[in-house]
Design an enzyme around this catalytic site. Structure first.
Site, PDB file in Angstrom:
ATOM      1  N   SER A  46       0.924  -1.085   0.035  1.00  0.00           N
ATOM      2  CA  SER A  46       0.005  -0.024  -0.080  1.00  0.00           C
ATOM      3  C   SER A  46       0.952   1.296   0.034  1.00  0.00           C
ATOM      4  CB  SER A  46      -0.810  -0.192   1.277  1.00  0.00           C
ATOM      5  OG  SER A  46      -0.265  -0.353   2.273  1.00  0.00           O
ATOM      6  N   LYS A 113       5.022 -11.173   3.448  1.00  0.00           N
ATOM      7  CA  LYS A 113       3.633 -11.537   3.162  1.00  0.00           C
ATOM      8  C   LYS A 113       3.279 -11.570   1.779  1.00  0.00           C
ATOM      9  CE  LYS A 113       0.380  -8.218   4.216  1.00  0.00           C
ATOM     10  NZ  LYS A 113      -0.361  -8.197   2.793  1.00  0.00           N
ATOM     11  N   GLU A 182      -8.382  -9.861   4.709  1.00  0.00           N
ATOM     12  CA  GLU A 182      -8.880  -8.460   4.570  1.00  0.00           C
ATOM     13  C   GLU A 182     -10.342  -8.416   3.897  1.00  0.00           C
ATOM     14  OE1 GLU A 182      -6.039  -6.292   2.215  1.00  0.00           O
ATOM     15  OE2 GLU A 182      -7.431  -4.486   2.041  1.00  0.00           O
TER      16      GLU A 182
HETATM   17  O1  KIV Z   1      -0.343  -3.206   2.054  1.00  0.00           O
HETATM   18  C1  KIV Z   1      -1.146  -3.282   2.852  1.00  0.00           C
HETATM   19  O2  KIV Z   1      -1.278  -2.165   3.534  1.00  0.00           O
HETATM   20  C2  KIV Z   1      -1.632  -4.552   3.425  1.00  0.00           C
HETATM   21  C3  KIV Z   1      -2.632  -4.357   4.590  1.00  0.00           C
HETATM   22  C4  KIV Z   1      -3.909  -3.801   4.040  1.00  0.00           C
HETATM   23  C5  KIV Z   1      -3.039  -5.707   5.112  1.00  0.00           C
HETATM   24  O3  KIV Z   1      -1.604  -5.678   2.982  1.00  0.00           O
END
Ligand code: KIV
Length: 265
Positions: A46, A113, A182
Site C-alpha cells: 500500500s 507476506k 482482508e
Molecule cells: O499493503 C497493505 O497495507 C496490506 C494491509 C492492508 C494488510 O496488505
C-alpha cells in the site's frame, strides 16, 4: 533482535492475546512506532498508494519494497517487520521470487507476506522451508483488484466463503506462520480464526480474529475523506498538518518567525 519473534505468534494465539499490526513505510514513523506498544509493523505494498500516490498497489515493485523496508528497519530496530512481496513477484518463476525474498529479508524484514494462494502454494511452502517466515493474505487481495472488479468485500456467498475457508487451510498447511484476512464478513473471519492453528490478523474482518491491522496513515486520519466502514480514526492528522502549515505561513508572512531566540547571534 525484535521484541517479538516468529515463535511468539502461536503463543499469542493460544493465550488469546490479540496482535496489533500497523503499516509503516518510512524512517520517521518507524522511529515513533518503535516507541509504541504495537506488536509488529507491515511494510505493505500500500506504500505505492499512500506514499507514492498511485491508484492501486500494482505499482509497487521489489526496489520500492526493499527501499522502504530498509528505512523502516533503521527507524524501528526493535520491531518484528513483515514486508509485502509486490505485484506478480511470486508469479515470475522461482528465481525471481527467491531474489525478491532475499532483497526484502536483507533489507531488514523478519518475514514476508504473500497475497493469494491459487497456483503459488508450492512456492509458499518452498519459501517457508527455506527458513523465511511467510504470512498469507486472503479475502480482498488488492494486487488482484482488476480481477476482483474493485476493492470489494469477499466471501459473501456460501460458495465463496467455503472456498476461502479451504484456501485458508491450504495456506496454513504450507507452513505460513500467520494469515491476514482482508474485508470479509465477520462471521467468516471468526470461523477461519477458530479452525486455523496459526494467528489470523484481520482488516475489515470483525472482532473475532487473533489481531487487527490498519494502514497507519488511515488510522491517523491523514485523509479525512477516506472512511471505509471498518476504519477508526485515532487522530486527525490531516487537520493537524494543515493547521500547523497555516500557522507557519502566517508567522512567516508577518515576520513573527523567526524571533531573536530562534536566530544565531
Ligand atoms: O499493503 C497493505 O497495507 C496490506 C494491509 C492492508 C494488510 O496488505
Amino acid at each position: 533482535m525484535s521484541a517479538l519473534t516468529v515463535l511468539d505468534f502461536p503463543k499469542r494465539k493460544a493465550a488469546h492475546s490479540p496482535l496489533s499490526m500497523l503499516t509503516c513505510y518510512d524512517y520517521t514513523y518507524a522511529r515513533m512506532l518503535n516507541q509504541s506498544a504495537v506488536d509488529l509493523l507491515l511494510v505493505g505494498d500500500s506504500v505505492a498508494m499512500i506514499v507514492h500516490g498511485f491508484q492501486s498497489t500494482i505499482h509497487a515493485d521489489v526496489n520500492m519494497m526493499a527501499l522502504h523496508t530498509a528505512a523502516v528497519r533503521r527507524g524501528a530496530p526493535n520491531k518484528f517487520i513483515v514486508a509485502d512481496m509486490p505485484f506478480l513477484s511470486v508469479r515470475r518463476g522461482l528465481e525471481f521470487a527467491m531474489d525478491a525474498v532475499t532483497r526484502l529479508m536483507q533489507a531488514g524484514a523478519n518475514a514476508i507476506k504473500i497475497e493469494g494462494a491459487n497456483g503459488q502454494l508450492d512456492l509458499m511452502r518452498h519459501i517457508a522451508e527455506s527458513g523465511v517466515p511467510v504470512m498469507g493474505h486472503l479475502g480482498l487481495t488488492p494486487q488482484s483488484v482488476e480481477a476482483l472488479g474493485g476493492h470489494k468485500v469477499q466471501g459473501r456467498t456460501e460458495g465463496a466463503a467455503a472456498t476461502l475457508l479451504n484456501t485458508a487451510h491450504d495456506v496454513a498447511a504450507t507452513g505460513a506462520f500467520a494469515l491476514v484476512l482482508e474485508c470479509v464478513p465477520a462471521i467468516l473471519a471468526t470461523r477461519v480464526t477458530k479452525e486455523l492453528s496459526i494467528p489470523v490478523i484481520g482488516i475489515g474482518a470483525g472482532s473475532g480474529t487473533d489481531g487487527q491491522v490498519l494502514v497507519l496513515q488511515d488510522m491517523l486520519g491523514c485523509n479525512s475523506a477516506f472512511r471505509p466502514k471498518f476504519l477508526r480514526h485515532y487522530a486527525d492528522h490531516e487537520q493537524t498538518v494543515v493547521n500547523a502549515a497555516g500557522r507557519f505561513h502566517q508567522d512567516v508572512s508577518s515576520r513573527a518567525y523567526p524571533n531573536i531566540a530562534e536566530s544565531y547571534a
